[in-house]
Design a protein around this motif. Structure first.
Motif, PDB file in Angstrom:
ATOM      1  N   TRP A  24      28.158  16.359  36.738  1.00  0.00           N
ATOM      2  CA  TRP A  24      27.856  15.746  38.277  1.00  0.00           C
ATOM      3  C   TRP A  24      28.700  16.758  39.191  1.00  0.00           C
ATOM      4  N   LEU A  25      29.802  17.215  38.950  1.00  0.00           N
ATOM      5  CA  LEU A  25      30.728  18.053  39.606  1.00  0.00           C
ATOM      6  C   LEU A  25      29.981  19.232  39.835  1.00  0.00           C
ATOM      7  N   ASP A  26      29.556  19.875  38.709  1.00  0.00           N
ATOM      8  CA  ASP A  26      28.808  21.018  38.781  1.00  0.00           C
ATOM      9  C   ASP A  26      27.652  20.924  39.624  1.00  0.00           C
ATOM     10  N   PHE A  27      26.919  19.693  39.749  1.00  0.00           N
ATOM     11  CA  PHE A  27      25.556  19.687  40.472  1.00  0.00           C
ATOM     12  C   PHE A  27      26.035  19.493  41.803  1.00  0.00           C
ATOM     13  N   LEU A  59      33.948  20.283  54.883  1.00  0.00           N
ATOM     14  CA  LEU A  59      33.394  19.467  53.641  1.00  0.00           C
ATOM     15  C   LEU A  59      33.976  20.302  52.520  1.00  0.00           C
ATOM     16  N   VAL A  60      33.676  21.513  52.298  1.00  0.00           N
ATOM     17  CA  VAL A  60      34.121  22.454  51.293  1.00  0.00           C
ATOM     18  C   VAL A  60      35.669  22.202  51.001  1.00  0.00           C
ATOM     19  N   VAL A  66      39.931  17.135  47.332  1.00  0.00           N
ATOM     20  CA  VAL A  66      39.886  16.056  46.350  1.00  0.00           C
ATOM     21  C   VAL A  66      39.936  16.437  45.227  1.00  0.00           C
ATOM     22  N   GLU A  67      39.206  17.485  44.866  1.00  0.00           N
ATOM     23  CA  GLU A  67      38.873  17.494  43.382  1.00  0.00           C
ATOM     24  C   GLU A  67      40.229  18.122  42.552  1.00  0.00           C
ATOM     25  N   HIS A  75      37.343  20.672  33.689  1.00  0.00           N
ATOM     26  CA  HIS A  75      37.093  21.958  33.720  1.00  0.00           C
ATOM     27  C   HIS A  75      38.587  22.687  33.479  1.00  0.00           C
ATOM     28  N   GLY A  76      39.322  22.053  32.949  1.00  0.00           N
ATOM     29  CA  GLY A  76      40.548  22.397  32.728  1.00  0.00           C
ATOM     30  C   GLY A  76      41.490  22.607  33.742  1.00  0.00           C
ATOM     31  N   THR A  77      41.240  22.026  34.893  1.00  0.00           N
ATOM     32  CA  THR A  77      42.468  21.871  35.982  1.00  0.00           C
ATOM     33  C   THR A  77      43.489  20.744  35.773  1.00  0.00           C
TER      34      THR A  77
END
Length: 81
Positions: A24-27, A59-60, A66-67, A75-77
């Protein structure tokens, strides 16, 4: 999986939690990329409606922060990394 007109697939509801979160993050990253595609820097700084201060650039930046701060391990963060 459902395909969108732009060719992206909507993630399905059957994966495990980590995989589903990553899908969903990728989407949503892809959705934002589609919205920003073809825009120059000035266009990303324009609010979509006069009554709002929200811009695509804002927004970006917001979603990136937030991420970084609340999705450790995806994703290894790592937090703050």
């Amino acid at each position: 999986m459902t395909k969108l007109p732009d060719g992206r697939s909507v993630p399905g509801p059957t994966a495990g939690e980590p995989a589903m979160l990553a899908d969903w993050l990728d989407f949503h990253r892809g959705t934002l990329a589609v919205k920003c595609a073809g825009l120059d820097d000035a266009q990303t700084r324009i609010a979509s409606v006069p009554s709002s201060s929200l811009t695509l650039l804002g927004l970006v930046q917001h979603l990136a922060e937030v991420e970084r701060s609340s999705a450790p391990g995806v994703h290894g963060t790592t937090p703050g990394g």
